[in-house]
Motif scaffolding. Structure first.
Motif, PDB file in Angstrom:
ATOM      1  N   LEU A  83      43.835  41.667  87.296  1.00 13.44           N
ATOM      2  CA  LEU A  83      45.170  41.940  87.816  1.00 13.44           C
ATOM      3  C   LEU A  83      45.359  43.425  88.111  1.00 13.44           C
ATOM      4  CD1 LEU A  83      47.280  39.626  85.475  1.00 13.44           C
ATOM      5  CD2 LEU A  83      47.031  39.363  87.942  1.00 13.44           C
ATOM      6  N   TYR A  84      44.960  44.270  87.162  1.00  6.29           N
ATOM      7  CA  TYR A  84      45.186  45.709  87.320  1.00  6.29           C
ATOM      8  C   TYR A  84      44.307  46.307  88.413  1.00  6.29           C
ATOM      9  CZ  TYR A  84      45.281  50.715  86.306  1.00  6.29           C
ATOM     10  OH  TYR A  84      45.388  52.075  86.423  1.00  6.29           O
ATOM     11  N   HIS A  85      42.991  46.139  88.301  1.00  2.00           N
ATOM     12  CA  HIS A  85      42.070  46.819  89.211  1.00  2.00           C
ATOM     13  C   HIS A  85      41.996  46.177  90.593  1.00  2.00           C
ATOM     14  CE1 HIS A  85      40.500  49.567  86.178  1.00  2.00           C
ATOM     15  NE2 HIS A  85      40.388  48.547  85.343  1.00  2.00           N
ATOM     16  N   VAL A  86      41.992  44.851  90.637  1.00  2.00           N
ATOM     17  CA  VAL A  86      41.740  44.152  91.902  1.00  2.00           C
ATOM     18  C   VAL A  86      43.035  43.722  92.589  1.00  2.00           C
ATOM     19  CG1 VAL A  86      40.565  42.212  92.997  1.00  2.00           C
ATOM     20  CG2 VAL A  86      39.513  43.363  91.036  1.00  2.00           C
ATOM     21  N   PHE A  87      43.822  42.908  91.887  1.00  2.00           N
ATOM     22  CA  PHE A  87      44.975  42.308  92.555  1.00  2.00           C
ATOM     23  C   PHE A  87      46.050  43.338  92.910  1.00  2.00           C
ATOM     24  CE2 PHE A  87      48.999  39.786  92.532  1.00  2.00           C
ATOM     25  CZ  PHE A  87      48.721  39.026  93.655  1.00  2.00           C
ATOM     26  N   TYR A  88      46.507  44.094  91.933  1.00  2.00           N
ATOM     27  CA  TYR A  88      47.627  44.998  92.193  1.00  2.00           C
ATOM     28  C   TYR A  88      47.218  46.299  92.893  1.00  2.00           C
ATOM     29  CZ  TYR A  88      50.500  41.926  89.313  1.00  2.00           C
ATOM     30  OH  TYR A  88      51.170  40.837  88.815  1.00  2.00           O
ATOM     31  N   ILE A  89      46.131  46.934  92.439  1.00  2.00           N
ATOM     32  CA  ILE A  89      45.741  48.213  93.036  1.00  2.00           C
ATOM     33  C   ILE A  89      44.969  48.015  94.338  1.00  2.00           C
ATOM     34  CG2 ILE A  89      44.283  50.253  92.740  1.00  2.00           C
ATOM     35  CD1 ILE A  89      45.074  50.364  89.847  1.00  2.00           C
ATOM     36  N   GLN A  90      43.889  47.214  94.272  1.00  2.00           N
ATOM     37  CA  GLN A  90      43.025  47.071  95.455  1.00  2.00           C
ATOM     38  C   GLN A  90      43.672  46.251  96.565  1.00  2.00           C
ATOM     39  OE1 GLN A  90      38.990  45.687  94.647  1.00  2.00           O
ATOM     40  NE2 GLN A  90      38.906  44.657  96.623  1.00  2.00           N
ATOM     41  N   LYS A  91      44.231  45.108  96.202  1.00  2.00           N
ATOM     42  CA  LYS A  91      44.720  44.191  97.237  1.00  2.00           C
ATOM     43  C   LYS A  91      46.164  44.467  97.660  1.00  2.00           C
ATOM     44  CE  LYS A  91      41.499  40.468  96.165  1.00  2.00           C
ATOM     45  NZ  LYS A  91      41.293  39.023  96.110  1.00  2.00           N
ATOM     46  N   LEU A  92      47.023  44.795  96.701  1.00  2.00           N
ATOM     47  CA  LEU A  92      48.424  45.015  97.036  1.00  2.00           C
ATOM     48  C   LEU A  92      48.766  46.486  97.229  1.00  2.00           C
ATOM     49  CD1 LEU A  92      50.287  42.411  94.793  1.00  2.00           C
ATOM     50  CD2 LEU A  92      49.502  42.186  97.146  1.00  2.00           C
ATOM     51  N   GLY A  93      47.880  47.380  96.787  1.00  2.00           N
ATOM     52  CA  GLY A  93      48.100  48.805  97.000  1.00  2.00           C
ATOM     53  C   GLY A  93      49.178  49.414  96.128  1.00  2.00           C
ATOM     54  N   SER A  99      51.067  48.949  88.520  1.00  2.00           N
ATOM     55  CA  SER A  99      50.017  47.952  88.301  1.00  2.00           C
ATOM     56  C   SER A  99      49.801  47.712  86.816  1.00  2.00           C
ATOM     57  CB  SER A  99      48.709  48.407  88.958  1.00  2.00           C
ATOM     58  OG  SER A  99      48.864  48.532  90.352  1.00  2.00           O
ATOM     59  N   PHE A 100      49.843  48.795  86.029  1.00  2.00           N
ATOM     60  CA  PHE A 100      49.651  48.664  84.583  1.00  2.00           C
ATOM     61  C   PHE A 100      50.751  47.803  83.967  1.00  2.00           C
ATOM     62  CE2 PHE A 100      50.438  49.930  80.218  1.00  2.00           C
ATOM     63  CZ  PHE A 100      49.175  49.908  79.669  1.00  2.00           C
ATOM     64  N   ILE A 101      51.980  48.057  84.345  1.00  2.00           N
ATOM     65  CA  ILE A 101      53.104  47.302  83.784  1.00  2.00           C
ATOM     66  C   ILE A 101      53.018  45.838  84.186  1.00  2.00           C
ATOM     67  CG2 ILE A 101      55.616  47.021  83.832  1.00  2.00           C
ATOM     68  CD1 ILE A 101      55.789  50.075  84.227  1.00  2.00           C
ATOM     69  N   LEU A 102      52.784  45.576  85.471  1.00  2.00           N
ATOM     70  CA  LEU A 102      52.741  44.194  85.954  1.00  2.00           C
ATOM     71  C   LEU A 102      51.553  43.427  85.376  1.00  2.00           C
ATOM     72  CD1 LEU A 102      53.724  44.721  89.700  1.00  2.00           C
ATOM     73  CD2 LEU A 102      55.111  43.676  87.908  1.00  2.00           C
ATOM     74  N   ALA A 103      50.393  44.078  85.318  1.00  2.00           N
ATOM     75  CA  ALA A 103      49.209  43.408  84.769  1.00  2.00           C
ATOM     76  C   ALA A 103      49.405  43.087  83.299  1.00  2.00           C
ATOM     77  CB  ALA A 103      47.978  44.287  84.961  1.00  2.00           C
TER      78      ALA A 103
END
Length: 227
Positions: A83-93, A99-103
């Motif tokens: 969630l942190y590295h791929v979904f929120y940062i890489q894919k959603l920007g 990203s930390f909070i959401l993940a």
């Protein structure tokens, strides 16, 4: 992996989540280019960021069993890292803080959500055979499969540029086992117009290469965005 039941039932947590989503979110307009939607079929759709999967699962008139990356079916640390590295940062920007909070938060409830919708883990290696076998078992029970084939490594796009071929392998494996073609139905979730457009039923053309087939279906889903 959990074996399919004859009738897919969302658990109480999922039903509660769907109940609240239906209260706070306006129901999308449902547009079907064919009157009858097949029950046993492979539905392929655009992801549209974080909004697409939950919108389809909540509002679509069929109960769909989705594919999802295998990391999200593992322990909390595996889910958090993805969630942190791929979904929120890489894919959603998103920013690192957001990203930390959401993940951290979504990682706590994600396993319950995915278990509730009976998510089928997909793999990038030889373990893909497990994904195909479990998907066929669901289809044999009369359940439908939902796949988001978009290559989203560079982020999610309104006009998708490339499709992974996993759904083609599934259709081929199903036909080989049952000697009948699997219906493939393109679906497009248009976030800005708050609409879900379902295209016409298609079948794979065995005379075409997998690359050409994936390109044809990518074009089918993209075309629905203009309906």
């Amino acid at each position: 992996m959990r074996e399919p039941k004859k009738i897919v039932r969302h658990n109480g947590f999922i039903r509660l989540i769907k109940f609240f989503i239906r209260i706070i979110k306006k129901k999308p307009k449902l547009i079907h280019l064919e009157e009858d939607l097949p029950d046993r079929a492979l539905y392929i759709a655009n992801h549209n960021g974080a909004a697409g999967p939950m919108t389809l699962i909540t509002f679509y008139p069929k109960i769909l069993v989705p594919w999802g990356t295998y990391q999200m079916t593992k322990g909390y640390l595996s889910r958090w890292k993805y969630l942190y590295h791929v979904f929120y940062i890489q894919k959603l920007g998103y920013s690192k803080v957001r990203s930390f909070i959401l993940a951290t938060l979504f990682g706590l409830v994600s396993r319950i959500l995915y278990d509730g919708v009976r998510l089928i883990p997909s793999y990038p290696d030889v373990r893909m055979r497990q994904t195909i076998d479990l998907s066929i078992k669901h289809l044999e029970c009369g359940n439908s499969i939902l796949i988001f084939p978009e290559d989203s490594s560079a982020g999610y796009q309104d006009e998708m540029e490339s499709f992974h071929k996993g759904f083609i392998y599934l259709a081929e494996a199903y036909e080989k086992k049952h000697n009948e073609q699997l219906a493939i139905v393109p679906v497009y979730f248009h976030k800005e117009k708050n609409s879900i457009i379902t295209g016409k039923v298609h079948f794979i053309d065995t005379n075409k290469s997998r690359h050409d087939l994936s390109e044809d279906f990518r074009a089918c889903v993209n075309d629905l965005s203009h309906q």
